[in-house]
Structures are given as structure tokens and as C-alpha cells.
Design a protein around this motif. Structure first.
Motif, PDB file in Angstrom:
ATOM      1  N   HIS A   1      43.122  65.549  64.715  1.00  0.00           N
ATOM      2  CA  HIS A   1      42.902  65.613  66.162  1.00  0.00           C
ATOM      3  C   HIS A   1      41.421  65.759  66.529  1.00  0.00           C
ATOM      4  N   THR A   2      40.566  65.776  65.521  1.00  0.00           N
ATOM      5  CA  THR A   2      39.139  65.908  65.798  1.00  0.00           C
ATOM      6  C   THR A   2      38.336  64.708  65.304  1.00  0.00           C
ATOM      7  N   HIS A   3      38.947  63.881  64.454  1.00  0.00           N
ATOM      8  CA  HIS A   3      38.262  62.728  63.896  1.00  0.00           C
ATOM      9  C   HIS A   3      39.198  61.521  63.933  1.00  0.00           C
ATOM     10  N   SER A   4      38.612  60.358  64.069  1.00  0.00           N
ATOM     11  CA  SER A   4      39.410  59.135  64.024  1.00  0.00           C
ATOM     12  C   SER A   4      39.689  58.750  62.580  1.00  0.00           C
ATOM     13  N   LEU A   5      40.644  57.870  62.393  1.00  0.00           N
ATOM     14  CA  LEU A   5      40.988  57.395  61.055  1.00  0.00           C
ATOM     15  C   LEU A   5      39.766  56.856  60.324  1.00  0.00           C
ATOM     16  N   LEU A   6      38.947  56.072  61.006  1.00  0.00           N
ATOM     17  CA  LEU A   6      37.803  55.441  60.351  1.00  0.00           C
ATOM     18  C   LEU A   6      36.681  56.430  60.042  1.00  0.00           C
ATOM     19  N   GLU A   7      36.775  57.636  60.585  1.00  0.00           N
ATOM     20  CA  GLU A   7      35.772  58.668  60.287  1.00  0.00           C
ATOM     21  C   GLU A   7      36.109  59.488  59.052  1.00  0.00           C
ATOM     22  N   PHE A   8      37.340  59.369  58.552  1.00  0.00           N
ATOM     23  CA  PHE A   8      37.756  60.211  57.425  1.00  0.00           C
ATOM     24  C   PHE A   8      36.909  60.022  56.163  1.00  0.00           C
ATOM     25  N   PRO A   9      36.565  58.789  55.771  1.00  0.00           N
ATOM     26  CA  PRO A   9      35.760  58.653  54.549  1.00  0.00           C
ATOM     27  C   PRO A   9      34.416  59.378  54.626  1.00  0.00           C
ATOM     28  N   ARG A  10      33.708  59.210  55.747  1.00  0.00           N
ATOM     29  CA  ARG A  10      32.421  59.892  55.907  1.00  0.00           C
ATOM     30  C   ARG A  10      32.611  61.402  55.936  1.00  0.00           C
ATOM     31  N   LEU A  11      33.670  61.873  56.586  1.00  0.00           N
ATOM     32  CA  LEU A  11      33.967  63.304  56.627  1.00  0.00           C
ATOM     33  C   LEU A  11      34.204  63.842  55.220  1.00  0.00           C
ATOM     34  N   ALA A  12      35.006  63.148  54.431  1.00  0.00           N
ATOM     35  CA  ALA A  12      35.282  63.605  53.065  1.00  0.00           C
ATOM     36  C   ALA A  12      33.994  63.730  52.267  1.00  0.00           C
ATOM     37  N   ALA A  13      33.117  62.730  52.389  1.00  0.00           N
ATOM     38  CA  ALA A  13      31.849  62.777  51.662  1.00  0.00           C
ATOM     39  C   ALA A  13      31.007  63.972  52.106  1.00  0.00           C
ATOM     40  N   GLU A  14      30.970  64.242  53.413  1.00  0.00           N
ATOM     41  CA  GLU A  14      30.191  65.370  53.924  1.00  0.00           C
ATOM     42  C   GLU A  14      30.721  66.695  53.400  1.00  0.00           C
ATOM     43  N   LEU A  15      32.019  66.769  53.137  1.00  0.00           N
ATOM     44  CA  LEU A  15      32.639  67.994  52.630  1.00  0.00           C
ATOM     45  C   LEU A  15      32.553  68.103  51.113  1.00  0.00           C
ATOM     46  N   GLY A  16      32.006  67.071  50.455  1.00  0.00           N
ATOM     47  CA  GLY A  16      31.811  67.121  49.013  1.00  0.00           C
ATOM     48  C   GLY A  16      32.876  66.426  48.194  1.00  0.00           C
ATOM     49  N   PHE A  17      33.818  65.746  48.845  1.00  0.00           N
ATOM     50  CA  PHE A  17      34.910  65.081  48.136  1.00  0.00           C
ATOM     51  C   PHE A  17      34.559  63.626  47.836  1.00  0.00           C
ATOM     52  N   GLU A  18      35.048  63.145  46.706  1.00  0.00           N
ATOM     53  CA  GLU A  18      34.890  61.736  46.343  1.00  0.00           C
ATOM     54  C   GLU A  18      36.166  60.941  46.607  1.00  0.00           C
ATOM     55  N   TRP A  19      37.242  61.660  46.974  1.00  0.00           N
ATOM     56  CA  TRP A  19      38.540  61.001  47.129  1.00  0.00           C
ATOM     57  C   TRP A  19      39.271  61.538  48.344  1.00  0.00           C
ATOM     58  N   LEU A  20      40.101  60.682  48.929  1.00  0.00           N
ATOM     59  CA  LEU A  20      40.976  61.018  50.047  1.00  0.00           C
ATOM     60  C   LEU A  20      42.428  60.762  49.666  1.00  0.00           C
ATOM     61  N   GLN A  21      43.320  61.550  50.222  1.00  0.00           N
ATOM     62  CA  GLN A  21      44.742  61.194  50.241  1.00  0.00           C
ATOM     63  C   GLN A  21      45.103  60.893  51.697  1.00  0.00           C
ATOM     64  N   LEU A  22      45.648  59.705  51.943  1.00  0.00           N
ATOM     65  CA  LEU A  22      45.998  59.314  53.304  1.00  0.00           C
ATOM     66  C   LEU A  22      47.427  59.750  53.608  1.00  0.00           C
ATOM     67  N   THR A  23      47.558  60.634  54.577  1.00  0.00           N
ATOM     68  CA  THR A  23      48.850  61.188  54.972  1.00  0.00           C
ATOM     69  C   THR A  23      49.265  60.588  56.319  1.00  0.00           C
ATOM     70  N   PRO A  24      50.499  60.853  56.779  1.00  0.00           N
ATOM     71  CA  PRO A  24      50.965  60.242  58.025  1.00  0.00           C
ATOM     72  C   PRO A  24      49.995  60.435  59.189  1.00  0.00           C
ATOM     73  N   HIS A  25      49.662  59.328  59.837  1.00  0.00           N
ATOM     74  CA  HIS A  25      48.674  59.325  60.923  1.00  0.00           C
ATOM     75  C   HIS A  25      49.103  58.278  61.944  1.00  0.00           C
ATOM     76  N   ALA A  26      48.884  58.572  63.212  1.00  0.00           N
ATOM     77  CA  ALA A  26      49.353  57.686  64.289  1.00  0.00           C
ATOM     78  C   ALA A  26      48.800  56.274  64.180  1.00  0.00           C
ATOM     79  N   ASP A  27      47.587  56.105  63.639  1.00  0.00           N
ATOM     80  CA  ASP A  27      46.970  54.792  63.529  1.00  0.00           C
ATOM     81  C   ASP A  27      47.182  54.136  62.162  1.00  0.00           C
ATOM     82  N   PHE A  28      47.927  54.812  61.287  1.00  0.00           N
ATOM     83  CA  PHE A  28      48.049  54.291  59.921  1.00  0.00           C
ATOM     84  C   PHE A  28      49.519  54.131  59.556  1.00  0.00           C
ATOM     85  N   ILE A  29      50.119  55.133  58.938  1.00  0.00           N
ATOM     86  CA  ILE A  29      51.560  55.115  58.645  1.00  0.00           C
ATOM     87  C   ILE A  29      52.134  56.403  59.223  1.00  0.00           C
TER      88      ILE A  29
END
Length: 291
Positions: free
Chosen positions: A12-40
Motif C-alpha cells: 500500500h506504499t509502493h507500486s508493483l514496479l517499485e518493488f525491485p528497487r525497494l528490495a535492493a535498497e533494503l539489502g536484498f538480492e531477491w524478491l518473492q512475488l505474492t498476491p497483488h492487485a496488479d499482478f496475481i
């Protein structure tokens, strides 16, 4: 092994397309994509078209972040034939999206209904007849979590259902915050599952069996609600030394396809700090277990 961020606290604070950059800023190299209104989204047809999938993949490449796993939650075990057949259609699109992202791992829940366990199991295996040939031909691995309130909730019973599909492409998810609903001891579950353990979710929870069943109180007494938490490591009753030690004994850390996901959902207001804390804790505890 891949250590991934579940971005659910940021939906509710970031768009789907912002998740990769957010993960990198938090120190993660990987994402798990969970249920999202714009995705699945939960229980409904995927909403991402080919253009959005391509744009998301490009954002991942730009941020230097990969997608470790895709997690749809659909009613593929529903005793209602219309809901089950729709879920199979949705699954086919979800698989195609996963392939187009260049991802090999999916994970999900059994779904169905515990009060209609036999009917739900029949529906599950019927869906497998439709989906397993596609899963195998695409080279996708699908791992399943016996989630509280699914038609199968216990660890060993859940593994037996997976094993009964008779496909090496199906595996098991061990979700730490479901520890006290799984009932069976973690060592016994992992001994049975072996290298088909492909995903673990890391968050803490309270043991609802403690204090004469009054660790937390639900009303009315005897309600069938499956109450559990997804807290940060150390805020609940999970034995984390045992958890990380058992994963080491299982060989989980040594398998390239293994995915470890932080899944804290109880502190959205502190999601940035909690995500960094979880990554630090997971990294340190993995190193300690291996030393």
C-alpha cells in the motif's frame, strides 16, 4: 540458497514496479512475488499483461534484483467445480507469467476447506491432472504449504498429499509461523520431505498450545479460527536455533534452488527496519548453523 523479501508489507506504499528497487535498497538480492492487485491477486485471474510482465522484468534487471519465487493463492482445491475450474485457468496464466519472468520456482497453499477435506482432496488431485503436465513441460517447480485452514494443515499429512501427485516438480514449503499448526515436529517433517523442501518462510509466532491453550484468547471458546502471527524473529515462541539447525541438517542451504523468505506481516509501520533486521538475522543464523 536465495534469501528473498516478501514485499507484502509495502503493497500500500509502493507500486508493483517499485518493488525491485525497494528490495535492493533494503539489502536484498531477491524478491518473492505474492498476491497483488496488479499482478496475481488472491483467488482471481492474473491482472498482469505481457507488457507489465516485461516492464517488471526490466525493473528487476535495472535494480540488480531477481525474482526467486512467484506465489499465487487460488482455489485449485475448491469442492465447488466452477471455482476449481476457474482456478486451473488462472494457474495456467500464472505459470506463463512465471516462465516469462525467467523464474523456475512457484509456491502456494493447498486451499480447499478443512470441513470438506475429502471433497477438497479430490478437487486438488483433479486439478493436478490438468496442471502437472504443464508444470513439468515448462520445467517449473511448485512447492506447497499446508496452511492453517486448508483441507490439510499438518506437516506430514501435507507432504503425503504432495508425494501422492507423483511428480518431482512438486515440493514442500515449511512456514515457520505455522509451526504450531503443523503439529508434527520439524525434524520429522524435514526427514520425510528431504530435498523436496524448496522454500521456507521466516517469521515468528506464539505457540497457541501453551498456557493451557490460553497463550492468546479467542471468543467464543472453541472457535475453529486458525489464529497465528507473522512476527519478527525473537518476538514469539519458535525455537530459532533448532529451526536453522534443522535446515542445515536437511542440506537446504547448499541447494542452489532453495528460497528463504522473510514474511513478517505484523509491523507494516516499521517495515523498512524490520526487513533489514530479518535479513541480518537470517544471514547470521545461517552462518552460525553452518559453522
Amino acid at each position: 540458497m536465495k534469501i528473498a523479501l516478501d514485499p507484502t508489507p509495502f503493497h500500500h506504499t509502493h507500486s508493483l514496479l517499485e518493488f525491485p528497487r525497494l528490495a535492493a535498497e533494503l539489502g536484498f538480492e531477491w524478491l518473492q512475488l505474492t498476491p497483488h492487485a496488479d499482478f496475481i491477486p488472491f483467488f482471481n485471474h492474473p491482472k498482469a499483461d505481457d507488457d507489465l510482465v516485461a516492464r517488471f522484468r526490466k525493473e528487476c534487471e535495472s535494480a540488480g534484483v531477481g525474482v526467486a519465487s512467484v506465489l499465487p493463492v487460488l482455489r485449485w482445491s475448491s469442492p465447488d467445480p466452477d471455482a476449481r475450474e476457474a482456478a486451473v485457468r488462472y494457474w495456467k496464466r500464472a505459470i506463463q507469467i512465471t516462465v516469462d519472468l525467467g523464474v523456475q520456482q512457484m509456491n502456494t497453499e493447498f486451499s480447499g476447506r478443512p470441513e470438506l477435506a475429502e471433497e477438497s482432496e479430490r478437487a486438488f488431485y483433479r486439478s493436478m491432472e490438468d496442471l502437472v503436465p504443464i508444470i513439468e513441460s515448462e520445467g517449473i517447480n511448485v512447492s506447497i504449504d499446508p496452511h492453517p485452514d486448508d483441507f490439510v494443515e499438518q506437516g506430514l499429512a501435507g507432504w503425503r498429499v504432495v508425494r501422492g501427485v507423483n511428480s518431482p516438480n512438486l515440493g514442500f514449503v515449511y512456514v515457520a509461523p505455522h509451526t504450531f499448526h503443523l503439529e508434527d515436529p520439524m525434524p520429522e517433517i524435514l526427514d520425510a520431505v528431504g530435498d523436496r523442501l524448496r522454500v521456507v518462510h521466516v517469521a515468528d509466532t506464539m505457540d497457541h498450545h501453551r498456557s493451557n491453550g490460553l497463550r492468546y484468547i479467542t471468543n467464543p471458546p472453541g472457535t475453529p479460527a486458525r489464529v497465528h502471527q507473522h512476527l519478527k524473529i525473537g518476538d514469539g515462541d519458535v525455537d530459532w536455533d533448532a529451526f536453522f539447525g534443522e535446515l542445515h541438517r536437511n542440506g537446504f542451504y547448499d541447494r542452489e534452488e532453495s528460497v528463504m523468505v522473510t514474511s513478517v506481516f505484523a509491523e507494516n509501520e516499521n517495515a523498512h527496519e524490520v526487513s533489514r533486521y530479518q535479513l541480518e538475522q537470517m544471514t547470521q543464523r545461517v552462518q552460525k548453523a553452518r559453522s
